[in-house]
Design a protein around this motif. Structure first.
Motif, short mmCIF file in Angstrom:
data_model
loop_
_atom_site.label_atom_id
_atom_site.label_comp_id
_atom_site.label_asym_id
_atom_site.label_seq_id
_atom_site.Cartn_x
_atom_site.Cartn_y
_atom_site.Cartn_z
N PRO A 35 -9.90 -0.20 -1.15
CA PRO A 35 -8.64 0.67 -2.20
C PRO A 35 -9.12 1.26 -3.12
CG PRO A 35 -8.47 -1.76 -1.87
CD PRO A 35 -9.69 -1.62 -1.26
N GLY A 36 -10.47 1.62 -3.63
CA GLY A 36 -11.76 2.06 -4.83
C GLY A 36 -11.32 3.58 -4.29
N GLY A 37 -11.23 3.30 -3.14
CA GLY A 37 -12.09 5.36 -2.12
C GLY A 37 -13.47 4.69 -2.00
N GLY A 38 -14.46 5.96 -1.39
CA GLY A 38 -15.05 5.59 -1.21
C GLY A 38 -15.15 6.17 0.76
N ARG A 39 -15.73 6.08 1.51
CA ARG A 39 -15.88 6.04 3.30
C ARG A 39 -14.52 4.97 3.29
NH1 ARG A 39 -21.93 6.51 5.32
NH2 ARG A 39 -20.11 6.00 7.09
N GLU A 40 -13.94 6.32 4.73
CA GLU A 40 -13.23 5.25 5.78
C GLU A 40 -14.28 4.34 6.00
OE1 GLU A 40 -10.69 7.99 7.84
OE2 GLU A 40 -10.38 8.70 6.00
N GLY A 41 -13.54 3.31 7.02
CA GLY A 41 -14.19 2.23 7.66
C GLY A 41 -14.10 2.14 9.20
N THR A 42 -14.51 1.47 9.71
CA THR A 42 -14.56 1.79 11.30
C THR A 42 -12.73 1.38 11.57
OG1 THR A 42 -14.82 -0.10 11.05
CG2 THR A 42 -17.03 1.23 11.66
N PRO A 43 -12.38 1.91 13.22
CA PRO A 43 -11.04 1.52 13.09
C PRO A 43 -10.36 0.56 13.00
CG PRO A 43 -12.09 3.53 14.10
CD PRO A 43 -13.13 2.42 13.85
N THR A 44 -9.32 0.09 12.77
CA THR A 44 -9.20 -1.55 12.82
C THR A 44 -7.91 -1.28 13.42
OG1 THR A 44 -9.75 -1.35 10.46
CG2 THR A 44 -7.96 -3.93 10.96
N ARG A 45 -8.10 -2.67 14.75
CA ARG A 45 -6.55 -2.80 15.63
C ARG A 45 -5.61 -3.29 14.72
NH1 ARG A 45 -6.59 -7.72 17.83
NH2 ARG A 45 -6.93 -8.58 16.29
N ALA A 46 -4.59 -1.99 14.46
CA ALA A 46 -2.72 -2.41 14.22
C ALA A 46 -2.62 -3.47 14.06
CB ALA A 46 -2.27 -1.47 14.76
N ALA A 47 -3.10 -4.59 15.61
CA ALA A 47 -2.03 -5.63 15.44
C ALA A 47 -2.97 -7.04 14.68
CB ALA A 47 -2.41 -6.53 16.82
N SER A 48 -4.38 -5.90 13.71
CA SER A 48 -4.34 -7.67 12.80
C SER A 48 -4.35 -7.11 11.10
CB SER A 48 -6.44 -7.48 13.04
OG SER A 48 -6.52 -6.58 12.64
N VAL A 49 -3.91 -6.05 11.15
CA VAL A 49 -2.93 -5.05 9.80
C VAL A 49 -2.09 -6.01 9.08
CG1 VAL A 49 -2.75 -3.47 8.71
CG2 VAL A 49 -5.10 -3.26 10.10
N ARG A 50 -2.13 -6.41 8.39
CA ARG A 50 -0.96 -7.13 7.87
C ARG A 50 -0.43 -6.25 5.79
NH1 ARG A 50 -0.25 -8.13 12.27
NH2 ARG A 50 -0.34 -10.01 13.00
N PRO A 51 0.67 -6.46 5.63
CA PRO A 51 0.95 -5.98 4.42
C PRO A 51 0.28 -7.53 3.36
CG PRO A 51 3.15 -6.57 5.48
CD PRO A 51 2.38 -6.59 6.19
N THR A 52 -0.10 -6.46 2.66
CA THR A 52 -0.41 -7.20 1.20
C THR A 52 0.68 -8.04 0.09
OG1 THR A 52 -0.67 -5.04 -0.73
CG2 THR A 52 -2.89 -5.99 0.81
N LYS A 53 0.92 -8.76 0.06
CA LYS A 53 1.96 -9.67 -0.93
C LYS A 53 1.85 -9.72 -2.41
CE LYS A 53 0.83 -14.21 1.63
NZ LYS A 53 0.52 -15.92 1.47
N PRO A 54 3.23 -8.71 -3.18
CA PRO A 54 2.72 -8.45 -4.20
C PRO A 54 2.72 -10.00 -4.97
CG PRO A 54 5.39 -9.37 -2.94
CD PRO A 54 4.37 -9.09 -2.14
N LYS A 55 2.11 -9.28 -6.01
CA LYS A 55 1.44 -10.30 -6.99
C LYS A 55 2.96 -10.99 -8.09
CE LYS A 55 -3.03 -7.83 -9.09
NZ LYS A 55 -3.59 -7.71 -9.28
N SER A 56 2.56 -12.01 -8.26
CA SER A 56 3.69 -12.61 -8.48
C SER A 56 3.50 -12.72 -9.97
CB SER A 56 4.02 -13.63 -8.08
OG SER A 56 3.78 -13.92 -6.91
#
Length: 56
Positions: A35-56
């Motif tokens: 989130p703060g920038g930097g190098r891209e990571g390794t490819p991630t399975r789209a099936a294992s990606v979920r949206p973050t929960k908004p702060k309450s």
């Protein structure tokens, strides 16, 4: 289930527990960057990606 992720979306990789921003996607994978920038990571399975929960 196939989900299209928009570039810039803040998501969680449920396989690793890491948070990242979507940089793009190819086939069944999405490319995440810390989130703060930097190098891209390794490819991630789209099936294992979920949206973050908004702060309450």
């Amino acid at each position: 289930m196939s989900t299209e992720w928009s570039a810039g979306a803040l998501v969680v990789d449920t396989d690793t527990g890491k948070t990242g921003r979507v940089m793009g996607s190819v086939g069944p994978y999405v490319q995440l960057r810390q989130p703060g920038g930097g190098r891209e990571g390794t490819p991630t399975r789209a099936a294992s990606v979920r949206p973050t929960k908004p702060k309450s």
